[in-house]
Every structure is written in structure tokens, then in C-alpha cells.
Enzyme design. Structure first.
Site, short mmCIF file in Angstrom:
data_model
loop_
_atom_site.label_atom_id
_atom_site.label_comp_id
_atom_site.label_asym_id
_atom_site.label_seq_id
_atom_site.Cartn_x
_atom_site.Cartn_y
_atom_site.Cartn_z
N ARG A 1 -9.37 0.00 16.35
CA ARG A 1 -9.40 0.84 15.16
C ARG A 1 -10.43 0.22 14.22
O ARG A 1 -11.55 0.65 14.20
CB ARG A 1 -8.00 0.95 14.54
N TYR B 1 17.48 29.78 5.80
CA TYR B 1 16.27 30.50 6.22
C TYR B 1 16.21 30.59 7.74
O TYR B 1 16.39 29.59 8.44
CB TYR B 1 15.01 29.77 5.75
N LYS C 1 0.85 -1.20 0.00
CA LYS C 1 0.00 0.00 0.00
C LYS C 1 0.88 1.26 0.00
O LYS C 1 2.11 1.15 0.14
CB LYS C 1 -0.90 -0.02 1.24
N MET D 1 13.10 23.73 0.27
CA MET D 1 12.29 22.92 -0.64
C MET D 1 13.16 22.06 -1.57
O MET D 1 12.87 20.89 -1.79
CB MET D 1 11.37 23.82 -1.47
C1 LIG Z 1 -0.05 -1.76 6.82
C2 LIG Z 1 -0.57 -3.02 7.36
C3 LIG Z 1 0.28 -4.13 7.55
C4 LIG Z 1 1.78 -4.05 7.36
O1 LIG Z 1 2.34 -3.48 8.51
P1 LIG Z 1 3.93 -3.34 8.71
O2 LIG Z 1 4.07 -2.83 10.09
O3 LIG Z 1 4.39 -2.37 7.68
O4 LIG Z 1 4.51 -4.69 8.52
C5 LIG Z 1 -0.30 -5.33 7.93
N1 LIG Z 1 -1.63 -5.43 8.15
C6 LIG Z 1 -2.46 -4.38 8.01
C7 LIG Z 1 -3.92 -4.55 8.29
C8 LIG Z 1 -1.97 -3.15 7.63
O5 LIG Z 1 -2.81 -2.10 7.50
#
Ligand SMILES: *Cc1c(COP(=O)(O)O)cnc(C)c1O
Length: 355
Positions: free
Chosen positions: A128, A250, A35, A298
Site C-alpha cells: 500500500r 420500511y 486518527k 434514519m
Molecule cells: C491506523 C494505523 C495504525 C493503528 O492500527 P490499529 O489496527 O487500529 O491498531 C497503525 N499504524 C498505521 C500506519 C495506521 O495507519
């Protein structure tokens, strides 16, 4: 582009890390989490590089589309499931698996085109996503009635420490709930893959560790046998002498304690480097460790060249990755490596190869 900012992605390191997960979580299948554009590494690229994974996991259907458009037909799991019923047509067409974590999503699935697999997610303590345990049996009954292959999932809140009692409590609740249920299980993110053997289940879900980064607060990837996949490189575009008492950049955030050489490199927050990195954040000039000084701007940032007195225009700078763990940069900038990786989106040119 001749601007020297580069994000170098090392496919060999990535494959090594995936292989490492396989060896460590023997018996479990591996759902590689890609992701957030493959944690900033490029989602299609990582889907191709992780071709030995058993499945991929993403957060949005657009990410699944990108993977399918790259010609990859491996199973893909939508970690938060559908956000609206209208997605289910495409979910079916792309042959995706969905996580379902609430009754609204179960409602959407009634009479809709079927996903390939339904992962029912339970809240075992993170609070969550997921069905509360008191509603879990009802959710399972509703899910079974949909006649879609059913699997079970939960997620941990505290795997960034080893030996955390809450992780064991979450596992206990998950096991109790499902004691009499048939179906594959998935619990483990990177921290649980590395630190909690008991959590491996049928499918592990590593993200961060596949990119060579430690999920634990006080360890770096190399301590765990992982190799960094992303290296940020640039070059010095200016080297100058600045007098004692003069301020740099800056706001004059850094005042030179003595006459000293200062370097400017072509990399900045516009390329995903954290603006809030403090003076003292480590950085390598020609492989020699020194510090960032002042605030990054930047397109540029300034470095202390006292440890590299012969540094010159064009010298290579490493911001993190090979030779400099991103975990250290994250700590010095008050954030976690996950955030730093995800922010690298940009202008800087991506390349593949050995850094
Ligand atoms: C992002 C995510 C993972 C991976 O987590 P890491 O800590 O990057 O290994 C696994 N399960 C779910 C549900 C996630 O949202």
C-alpha cells in the site's frame, strides 16, 4: 437535546487499555493512534484522556491542529506525511513528525521548513504505502541528507490473525533491510502488539485496542483483557403488540412469526448504526439480550421484545459497548468494528463517564 441517543465514552476504560499496552509492550514507547476523530470517540477528548501516551498518530494535518489547539504539546506523527509541499510550513510550526513513503515527499522536503522527525516507511509486503525494498537504500541516503532525525517504519497486512506467516516474512525483510542502520523502529499496530511480540520494536502504534476492541477476527476485547471505551445507548420510544404475519418497518423486511411485542428505539443510521445490520443483530434492552428486526431507519430502529415481555416506554437500550461487544455487532452486519466506530459522528450527544 432530549432525544435519548447517547455515545458514552469511558475515560477509565481508555486509560486501562493504554496501561495494558504499556505492560504488554514493555520497553517500547506508545504512539496512540487517534486518527478518524479518535476512531469516532472525539480526537481532542482522546488526546486528553491518553495523556500517558508518548506520542499521537493522525492521518491529516487538520487533526494535528485540533490536538495542538486543545493545548497538547506531545509529539504527533502524520501517518501519511505531507500531501503537498505547502503543508510543511505548518508541520514545522506545529512541531510535527512526518512519515515519508515516496520520492515525491522527499522532493518536497528539500529546502523546506523541517519537521521534528522523519519516519521513513518501507513496503515490506503490504503493497500500500512505503518505499519498495529495491529503492530503500537510496531513500535512506536521500533522507539522511536532509539532516532531520530519522526513524524507520513499516506496516503489516495480516495481523488480524495470530501466527500468520506473512507477518513474520514482513518482519524478516524489515530487519534485513535495516541491519546496518541506526534509528528507532516502529512496526506494530494493535494486532502485532497483541500477537507478535517480536514486532514491538522501539515504538508501538496501537489504535483499535486502545478503544477496547479486539483486532482479531474471532476474539472480543474482553477476551484480551481490554475494556470497551464507547457505549451506545438509547431508549425505547414506543412499545407495541404486532400480530403474527404482519410486517414491520420500511419494505416490510421483518414479518412477525407470532403475535409479539415490538419496540422502537431512538437510534438509526443517521446516528452511525449500520443500515445493513440484519435481523438477528444483537442488542440489549434493559440489559437483556434480544435482536434487531427489519432494517434500521434514519432515526429509529425496531427490536424484538419477546425476551423482555415487560419492556416499557423509556427502557434503556444498549447498541454496543458495555455488555455487548461491538465485534458481535460488526460481524452480524458484515463489517469490521473499525468502520462502525468511525461512523459514529452525529447528532447523538457525547458524554463522558461510566456507562
Ligand atoms: C491506523 C494505523 C495504525 C493503528 O492500527 P490499529 O489496527 O487500529 O491498531 C497503525 N499504524 C498505521 C500506519 C495506521 O495507519
Amino acid at each position: 437535546m432530549t432525544r435519548p441517543a447517547r455515545v458514552i465514552i469511558n475515560p477509565r476504560a481508555a486509560r486501562h487499555n493504554l496501561e495494558w499496552v504499556r505492560r504488554h509492550a514493555r520497553g517500547a514507547r506508545v504512539m496512540a493512534v487517534i486518527k478518524a476523530d479518535g476512531y469516532g470517540h472525539g480526537i481532542a477528548r482522546m488526546a486528553r484522556i491518553f495523556d500517558a501516551a508518548d506520542a499521537f498518530a493522525v492521518a491529516a494535518i487538520e487533526e494535528a491542529v485540533t490536538i495542538r489547539e486543545a493545548g497538547i504539546d506531545k509529539p504527533i506523527v502524520l501517518l501519511e506525511g505531507p500531501f503537498e509541499a505547502a503543508e510543511l510550513e505548518l508541520v514545522h510550526a506545529l512541531d510535527l513528525e512526518v512519515v515519508v513513503h515516496n520520492h515525491e515527499q522527499l522532493d518536497m522536503l528539500v529546502g523546506a521548513p523541517k519537521p521534528r522527525v522523519l519516519w521513513l516507511k518501507f513496503d515490506t509486503g503490504m503493497h500500500r504505502l512505503g518505499f519498495a525494498l529495491e529503492h530503500a537504500k537510496e531513500a535512506i541516503a536521500r533522507a539522511r541528507a536532509l539532516d532531520i532525525p530519522l526513524r524507520f517504519m513499516t506496516h503489516f497486512a495480516n495481523t488480524h490473525h495470530r501466527g500468520d506467516a506473512s507477518v513474520h516474512a514482513q518482519m524478516d525483510r524489515f530487519e534485513q533491510l535495516l541491519a546496518c542502520e541506526a534509528g528507532e523502529r516502529s512496526l506494530a499496530n494493535s494486532g502485532a502488539v497483541l500477537g507478535y511480540q517480536r514486532a514491538h520494536g522501539d515504538w508501538v502504534r496501537p489504535g483499535l485496542m486502545l478503544y477496547g476492541v479486539s483486532p482479531f477476527d474471532h476474539e472480543v476485547g474482553a477476551d484480551l483483557g481490554l475494556l470497551p471505551v464507547m457505549t451506545l445507548r438509547s431508549r425505547l420510544i414506543s412499545v407495541r403488540q404486532v400480530r403474527a404475519g404482519e410486517a414491520v418497518g420500511y419494505g416490510g423486511a421483518y414479518v412477525c412469526p407470532q403475535d409479539m411485542p415490538v419496540g422502537v428505539l431512538a437510534y438509526g443510521y443517521g446516528d452511525g448504526y449500520p443500515r445493513h445490520a440484519q435481523t438477528g443483530t444483537p442488542i440489549l434492552v434493559r440489559g437483556i439480550r434480544t435482536q434487531v428486526i427489519g432494517h434500521c431507519s434514519m432515526d429509529m430502529m425496531t427490536v424484538d421484545l419477546r425476551p423482555v415481555p415487560d419492556a416499557r416506554f423509556g427502557d434503556v437500550v444498549t447498541l454496543w459497548g458495555e455488555g455487548l461487544p461491538i465485534e458481535e455487532v460488526a460481524r452480524a452486519s458484515g463489517t469490521i468494528p473499525y468502520e462502525l466506530l468511525c461512523r459514529v459522528r452525529m447528532r447523538a450527544q457525547y458524554e463522558e463517564g461510566e456507562p
